[in-house]
Design an enzyme around this catalytic site. Structure first.
Site, mmCIF file in Angstrom:
data_model
loop_
_atom_site.group_PDB
_atom_site.id
_atom_site.type_symbol
_atom_site.label_atom_id
_atom_site.label_comp_id
_atom_site.label_asym_id
_atom_site.label_seq_id
_atom_site.Cartn_x
_atom_site.Cartn_y
_atom_site.Cartn_z
ATOM 1 N N SER A 1 19.774 0.460 -8.735
ATOM 2 C CA SER A 1 20.874 1.592 -9.714
ATOM 3 C C SER A 1 22.204 0.685 -9.246
ATOM 4 O O SER A 1 22.188 0.133 -9.175
ATOM 5 C CB SER A 1 20.029 2.691 -9.740
ATOM 6 O OG SER A 1 20.461 3.444 -10.783
ATOM 7 N N ASP B 1 14.474 1.482 -13.867
ATOM 8 C CA ASP B 1 15.225 2.166 -12.730
ATOM 9 C C ASP B 1 14.998 2.507 -11.185
ATOM 10 O O ASP B 1 13.937 2.960 -11.261
ATOM 11 C CB ASP B 1 16.182 3.243 -13.371
ATOM 12 C CG ASP B 1 17.576 3.803 -11.949
ATOM 13 O OD1 ASP B 1 16.859 3.418 -10.660
ATOM 14 O OD2 ASP B 1 18.501 4.160 -12.251
#
Length: 413
Positions: free
Chosen positions: A101, A288
């Site tokens: 991320s 993610d």
């Protein structure tokens, strides 16, 4: 070697049982004579003389490499830059970096060059505006999941993802080995997800309603913290994904399911590559990596064990930034924080050192003002400052008896 390992553990058990840290250290030093390190080293060299040179054995056993794991947390990750700057000032350069991320986005800055151009990167960061990254216009989803807004890397940030010839960087091009964690949404789970995650018309209607659905989206996000839905996909860890463009790897790694959408755009080569990866991994979308492991220390440990940098003797330092303030403004994030807690607990034992960033900016502040961005760098320097001596001493080369053989060159820049 199995017998030697058992002997070391038996002898070390006495030191491990000592409660006082200073006494435990003295006890640990005292048992070195009992484990017969010199004799064992000589036997290894004698039995493996054709494949193992003494200096190679000593290098593997006595020289540690720095490996960094940079966890996710949205805008809370900007202190990482200050922490890296502090390490670089002491010439403590990582030999491997695994990002997730925001940790992967900022990791792209750190790994592009062994000695990064921080002044140039800060200039780019200060010129960045939110509308250059976050778009409200609809972008067709091919390999990502639809969301309320879309992530795009336009100028000036796009320059980070290109080499000196203007060509897009791929993961195999970075001077520091760089791998990126994404969550691969399993094909077998596709029919169990709400229609908007696989039907374009339903996704368009959901997006039209916009932020009326924000709270609902965050509750739906919790469903992705399930290994039956999502699996770990490590981009850059094999020959195929080493050709993945850095821009797209970090984009998918930061794409929060149902909220922040990322996808490739008009790129036939990446379209084919993503199709192959999805087919081989049994997934239909990439999201993610935080839904798999927000601070993926165990994955880094296993990659180092498998020889990704040619040595297993690494000091694994993990950066953790996701600890939303417990106040009225962030109460909606507490279920997410609770979902992440078991991950962090499970991964922590695989790190030599976990550095919690404190304080941290809001996870939602994806593009801080120049003044606030500089302040977050100061927070990162302050967070890692108390650990620098430990990191330096842990990376000092030693002989087989644990004696320092030379001091590393240190210069403050």
């Amino acid at each position: 070697m199995e017998g030697f390992r058992t002997h070391v553990l038996d002898v070390a058990e006495r030191a491990l049982g000592v409660q006082d840290p200073a006494e435990a250290l003295r006890a640990g030093r005292a048992i070195l004579d009992e484990v017969a390190l010199t004799a064992t080293r000589e036997r290894l060299i004698e039995h493996h003389s054709s494949q193992l040179a003494p200096d190679e054995l000593d290098a593997e056993a006595g020289r540690r490499s720095l490996a960094i794991v940079a966890g996710g947390g949205g805008g809370s990750g900007f202190p990482y830059i200050g922490a890296w700057q502090s390490l670089d000032a002491l010439r403590l350069y990582p030999r491997y970096l695994l990002g997730n991320s925001i940790g992967s986005i900022l990791g792209a800055f750190r790994t592009r060059l062994r000695e990064p151009q921080w002044d140039r990167y800060e200039e780019i960061g200060h010129s960045l505006r939110r509308e250059q990254m976050i778009h409200h216009t609809e972008i067709a989803h091919k390999f990502g999941l639809p969301g309320l807004v879309s992530l795009r890397f336009t100028d000036p940030l796009d320059r980070i993802f290109r080499n000196e010839q203007g060509e897009r960087l791929v993961l195999g091009d970075t001077e520091i080995p760089f791998e990126v964690l994404v969550g691969g949404v399993r094909k077998s789970a596709q029919r169990h997800l709400p229609a908007r995650f696989h039907d374009h018309d339903a996704a368009r209607e959901h997006r039209r309603l916009g932020f009326l659905n924000t709270a609902h989206c965050f509750w739906e996000l919790l469903a992705f913290f399930d290994q039956r839905i999502v699996k770990a996909v490590l981009l850059g860890a094999d020959e195929l994904s080493a050709g993945f463009e850095v821009r797209d790897a970090v984009g998918f790694s930061a794409a929060v399911p149902g909220i922040l959408h990322y996808d490739i755009h008009d790129d036939a080569r990446m379209d084919e590559l993503c199709s192959r990866i999805c087919a081989e991994r049994g997934i239909f979308a990439m999201v993610d990596g935080g839904v798999v492991a927000n601070v993926p220390i165990e994955l880094a440990f296993r990659r180092l064990r498998d020889g990704v940098i040619g040595t297993r003797n690494a000091l694994i330092v993990a950066f953790d930034c996701f600890r939303p303030t417990f106040d009225a403004a962030h109460l909606w994030m507490q279920p997410l924080a609770q979902a992440l807690h078991p991950q962090v607990t499970r991964n922590r034992p695989f790190a030599d050192l976990v550095v919690p960033m404190t304080p941290v900016p809001s996870p939602l502040n994806l593009v801080p003002t120049p003044a606030h961005m500089s302040e977050t760098f100061d927070w990162g320097r302050a967070s890692i400052g108390p650990h620098l001596e430990h990191i330096m001493s842990s990376l000092e080369p030693v002989d087989h008896l644990g004696q320092v053989v030379r001091k590393p060159a240190v210069s403050a820049r």
